[in-house]
Design a protein around this motif. Structure first.
Motif, PDB file in Angstrom:
ATOM      1  N   GLN A   6       0.829  -1.206   0.000  1.00 10.61           N
ATOM      2  CA  GLN A   6       0.000   0.000   0.000  1.00 10.61           C
ATOM      3  C   GLN A   6       0.863   1.255   0.000  1.00 10.61           C
ATOM      4  O   GLN A   6       0.545   2.238  -0.675  1.00 10.61           O
ATOM      5  N   GLU A   7       1.965   1.235   0.726  1.00 14.58           N
ATOM      6  CA  GLU A   7       2.869   2.391   0.756  1.00 14.58           C
ATOM      7  C   GLU A   7       3.468   2.656  -0.620  1.00 14.58           C
ATOM      8  O   GLU A   7       3.593   3.809  -1.046  1.00 14.58           O
ATOM      9  N   LEU A   8       3.849   1.587  -1.353  1.00 15.49           N
ATOM     10  CA  LEU A   8       4.364   1.758  -2.716  1.00 15.49           C
ATOM     11  C   LEU A   8       3.308   2.363  -3.619  1.00 15.49           C
ATOM     12  O   LEU A   8       3.599   3.269  -4.419  1.00 15.49           O
ATOM     13  N   LEU A   9       2.084   1.863  -3.520  1.00 16.47           N
ATOM     14  CA  LEU A   9       1.003   2.399  -4.346  1.00 16.47           C
ATOM     15  C   LEU A   9       0.729   3.860  -4.003  1.00 16.47           C
ATOM     16  O   LEU A   9       0.523   4.682  -4.902  1.00 16.47           O
ATOM     17  N   ASP A  10       0.732   4.185  -2.723  1.00 12.97           N
ATOM     18  CA  ASP A  10       0.517   5.571  -2.298  1.00 12.97           C
ATOM     19  C   ASP A  10       1.598   6.479  -2.862  1.00 12.97           C
ATOM     20  O   ASP A  10       1.313   7.583  -3.350  1.00 12.97           O
ATOM     21  N   PHE A  38      -6.386   4.994 -10.930  1.00 12.62           N
ATOM     22  CA  PHE A  38      -4.969   4.935 -11.265  1.00 12.62           C
ATOM     23  C   PHE A  38      -4.465   3.496 -11.183  1.00 12.62           C
ATOM     24  O   PHE A  38      -3.805   2.998 -12.089  1.00 12.62           O
ATOM     25  N   ILE A  39      -4.808   2.789 -10.115  1.00 15.80           N
ATOM     26  CA  ILE A  39      -4.375   1.401  -9.927  1.00 15.80           C
ATOM     27  C   ILE A  39      -4.948   0.514 -11.023  1.00 15.80           C
ATOM     28  O   ILE A  39      -4.241  -0.335 -11.588  1.00 15.80           O
ATOM     29  N   GLU A  40      -6.216   0.699 -11.360  1.00 16.94           N
ATOM     30  CA  GLU A  40      -6.845  -0.102 -12.417  1.00 16.94           C
ATOM     31  C   GLU A  40      -6.163   0.161 -13.762  1.00 16.94           C
ATOM     32  O   GLU A  40      -5.937  -0.765 -14.546  1.00 16.94           O
ATOM     33  N   GLU A  41      -5.815   1.416 -14.021  1.00 13.26           N
ATOM     34  CA  GLU A  41      -5.126   1.766 -15.269  1.00 13.26           C
ATOM     35  C   GLU A  41      -3.744   1.113 -15.317  1.00 13.26           C
ATOM     36  O   GLU A  41      -3.319   0.613 -16.363  1.00 13.26           O
ATOM     37  N   ILE A  42      -3.046   1.089 -14.192  1.00 15.96           N
ATOM     38  CA  ILE A  42      -1.739   0.434 -14.109  1.00 15.96           C
ATOM     39  C   ILE A  42      -1.875  -1.052 -14.438  1.00 15.96           C
ATOM     40  O   ILE A  42      -1.060  -1.630 -15.159  1.00 15.96           O
ATOM     41  N   LYS A  43      -2.929  -1.689 -13.928  1.00 13.62           N
ATOM     42  CA  LYS A  43      -3.135  -3.119 -14.148  1.00 13.62           C
ATOM     43  C   LYS A  43      -3.469  -3.447 -15.599  1.00 13.62           C
ATOM     44  O   LYS A  43      -3.132  -4.524 -16.082  1.00 13.62           O
ATOM     45  N   THR A  44      -4.141  -2.522 -16.296  1.00 12.60           N
ATOM     46  CA  THR A  44      -4.680  -2.843 -17.616  1.00 12.60           C
ATOM     47  C   THR A  44      -3.958  -2.181 -18.793  1.00 12.60           C
ATOM     48  O   THR A  44      -4.158  -2.595 -19.928  1.00 12.60           O
ATOM     49  N   GLU A  50       4.254   1.689 -17.598  1.00 13.23           N
ATOM     50  CA  GLU A  50       5.660   2.035 -17.830  1.00 13.23           C
ATOM     51  C   GLU A  50       5.921   3.500 -17.556  1.00 13.23           C
ATOM     52  O   GLU A  50       6.971   3.857 -17.012  1.00 13.23           O
ATOM     53  N   ASN A  51       4.988   4.374 -17.946  1.00 12.91           N
ATOM     54  CA  ASN A  51       5.143   5.817 -17.720  1.00 12.91           C
ATOM     55  C   ASN A  51       5.380   6.139 -16.258  1.00 12.91           C
ATOM     56  O   ASN A  51       6.136   7.048 -15.933  1.00 12.91           O
ATOM     57  N   TRP A  52       4.722   5.409 -15.372  1.00  9.95           N
ATOM     58  CA  TRP A  52       4.784   5.719 -13.948  1.00  9.95           C
ATOM     59  C   TRP A  52       5.689   4.771 -13.182  1.00  9.95           C
ATOM     60  O   TRP A  52       5.824   4.870 -11.965  1.00  9.95           O
ATOM     61  N   GLY A  53       6.365   3.864 -13.884  1.00  9.77           N
ATOM     62  CA  GLY A  53       7.335   2.978 -13.242  1.00  9.77           C
ATOM     63  C   GLY A  53       6.724   2.032 -12.231  1.00  9.77           C
ATOM     64  O   GLY A  53       7.385   1.596 -11.294  1.00  9.77           O
ATOM     65  N   LEU A  54       5.452   1.722 -12.413  1.00 13.80           N
ATOM     66  CA  LEU A  54       4.730   0.884 -11.469  1.00 13.80           C
ATOM     67  C   LEU A  54       4.128  -0.296 -12.211  1.00 13.80           C
ATOM     68  O   LEU A  54       3.540  -0.131 -13.272  1.00 13.80           O
ATOM     69  N   LYS A  55       4.301  -1.483 -11.650  1.00 13.71           N
ATOM     70  CA  LYS A  55       3.732  -2.674 -12.264  1.00 13.71           C
ATOM     71  C   LYS A  55       3.032  -3.483 -11.179  1.00 13.71           C
ATOM     72  O   LYS A  55       3.591  -3.712 -10.104  1.00 13.71           O
ATOM     73  N   THR A  94      -5.740 -16.971  -1.903  1.00 15.11           N
ATOM     74  CA  THR A  94      -6.012 -17.547  -3.223  1.00 15.11           C
ATOM     75  C   THR A  94      -5.262 -16.820  -4.331  1.00 15.11           C
ATOM     76  O   THR A  94      -5.248 -17.271  -5.468  1.00 15.11           O
ATOM     77  N   LYS A  95      -4.632 -15.682  -3.992  1.00 10.62           N
ATOM     78  CA  LYS A  95      -4.037 -14.843  -5.017  1.00 10.62           C
ATOM     79  C   LYS A  95      -2.673 -14.317  -4.571  1.00 10.62           C
ATOM     80  O   LYS A  95      -2.496 -13.936  -3.410  1.00 10.62           O
ATOM     81  N   LEU A  96      -1.720 -14.282  -5.503  1.00  7.41           N
ATOM     82  CA  LEU A  96      -0.420 -13.649  -5.282  1.00  7.41           C
ATOM     83  C   LEU A  96      -0.444 -12.302  -5.982  1.00  7.41           C
ATOM     84  O   LEU A  96      -0.793 -12.211  -7.162  1.00  7.41           O
ATOM     85  N   ILE A  97      -0.079 -11.249  -5.259  1.00 10.43           N
ATOM     86  CA  ILE A  97      -0.015  -9.900  -5.820  1.00 10.43           C
ATOM     87  C   ILE A  97       1.431  -9.433  -5.728  1.00 10.43           C
ATOM     88  O   ILE A  97       2.019  -9.414  -4.644  1.00 10.43           O
ATOM     89  N   THR A  98       1.994  -9.079  -6.884  1.00 14.66           N
ATOM     90  CA  THR A  98       3.366  -8.587  -6.946  1.00 14.66           C
ATOM     91  C   THR A  98       3.332  -7.145  -7.427  1.00 14.66           C
ATOM     92  O   THR A  98       2.773  -6.848  -8.481  1.00 14.66           O
ATOM     93  N   ILE A  99       3.937  -6.254  -6.640  1.00 19.03           N
ATOM     94  CA  ILE A  99       3.999  -4.839  -6.990  1.00 19.03           C
ATOM     95  C   ILE A  99       5.462  -4.453  -7.130  1.00 19.03           C
ATOM     96  O   ILE A  99       6.274  -4.719  -6.244  1.00 19.03           O
ATOM     97  N   THR A 100       5.786  -3.840  -8.269  1.00 12.89           N
ATOM     98  CA  THR A 100       7.139  -3.353  -8.518  1.00 12.89           C
ATOM     99  C   THR A 100       7.065  -1.857  -8.790  1.00 12.89           C
ATOM    100  O   THR A 100       6.283  -1.407  -9.629  1.00 12.89           O
ATOM    101  N   TYR A 101       7.883  -1.103  -8.056  1.00  8.12           N
ATOM    102  CA  TYR A 101       7.945   0.347  -8.231  1.00  8.12           C
ATOM    103  C   TYR A 101       9.373   0.797  -7.947  1.00  8.12           C
ATOM    104  O   TYR A 101       9.933   0.453  -6.906  1.00  8.12           O
ATOM    105  N   ASN A 102       9.936   1.542  -8.883  1.00  4.10           N
ATOM    106  CA  ASN A 102      11.317   2.033  -8.742  1.00  4.10           C
ATOM    107  C   ASN A 102      12.277   0.900  -8.366  1.00  4.10           C
ATOM    108  O   ASN A 102      13.054   1.003  -7.432  1.00  4.10           O
ATOM    109  N   ASP A 103      12.189  -0.197  -9.085  1.00  2.00           N
ATOM    110  CA  ASP A 103      13.057  -1.360  -8.903  1.00  2.00           C
ATOM    111  C   ASP A 103      12.920  -2.035  -7.543  1.00  2.00           C
ATOM    112  O   ASP A 103      13.774  -2.793  -7.130  1.00  2.00           O
ATOM    113  N   LYS A 104      11.855  -1.762  -6.844  1.00  2.69           N
ATOM    114  CA  LYS A 104      11.576  -2.445  -5.575  1.00  2.69           C
ATOM    115  C   LYS A 104      10.356  -3.336  -5.802  1.00  2.69           C
ATOM    116  O   LYS A 104       9.330  -2.879  -6.290  1.00  2.69           O
TER     117      LYS A 104
END
Length: 110
Positions: A6-10, A38-44, A50-55, A94-104
């Motif tokens: 959540q902190e990365l997303l914030d 914003f999060i939904e746009e990042i996912k889809t 790529e523009n925001w460095g968030l996956k 039931t789900k694995l969530i992987t968040i990458t931001y600024n190489d973290k």
């Protein structure tokens, strides 16, 4: 989603919002995406992501992966009779969530 995720997303959303505010006149601020949008746009949208460095990647865990999680609560043993219903009753993710931001990269389960 865990606290670190959540902190990365914030942080990523704050960067987006500040860039939006700096680049637009006051009358257009209502066009700024909410954090949920914003999060939904990042996912889809890969280009937006790529523009925001968030996956953000999400995938369903297999039955075997869920059994491995359950084994952490049963002295590292996996029992053959564990099925989806049993694991659901025990609230095993039931789900694995992987968040990458600024190489973290941070993984979490839901």
């Amino acid at each position: 989603m865990n606290k670190e995720q959540q902190e990365l997303l914030d942080e990523a959303y704050e960067k987006y919002r500040n860039a939006f505010i700096e680049g637009h006149i006051h009358e257009e601020l209502d066009k700024c995406l909410s954090q949920e949008e914003f999060i939904e746009e990042i996912k889809t949208d890969d280009e937006f992501s790529e523009n925001w460095g968030l996956k953000i990647e999400e995938r369903e865990l297999s039955l075997e992966e869920r059994k491995i999680h359950m084994s952490k609560y049963s002295n590292d043993r996996i029992y053959p009779d564990w099925d989806e219903k049993f694991l659901n009753e025990k609230d095993i993710p039931t789900k694995l969530i992987t968040i990458t931001y600024n190489d973290k990269t941070i993984e979490g389960y839901e």
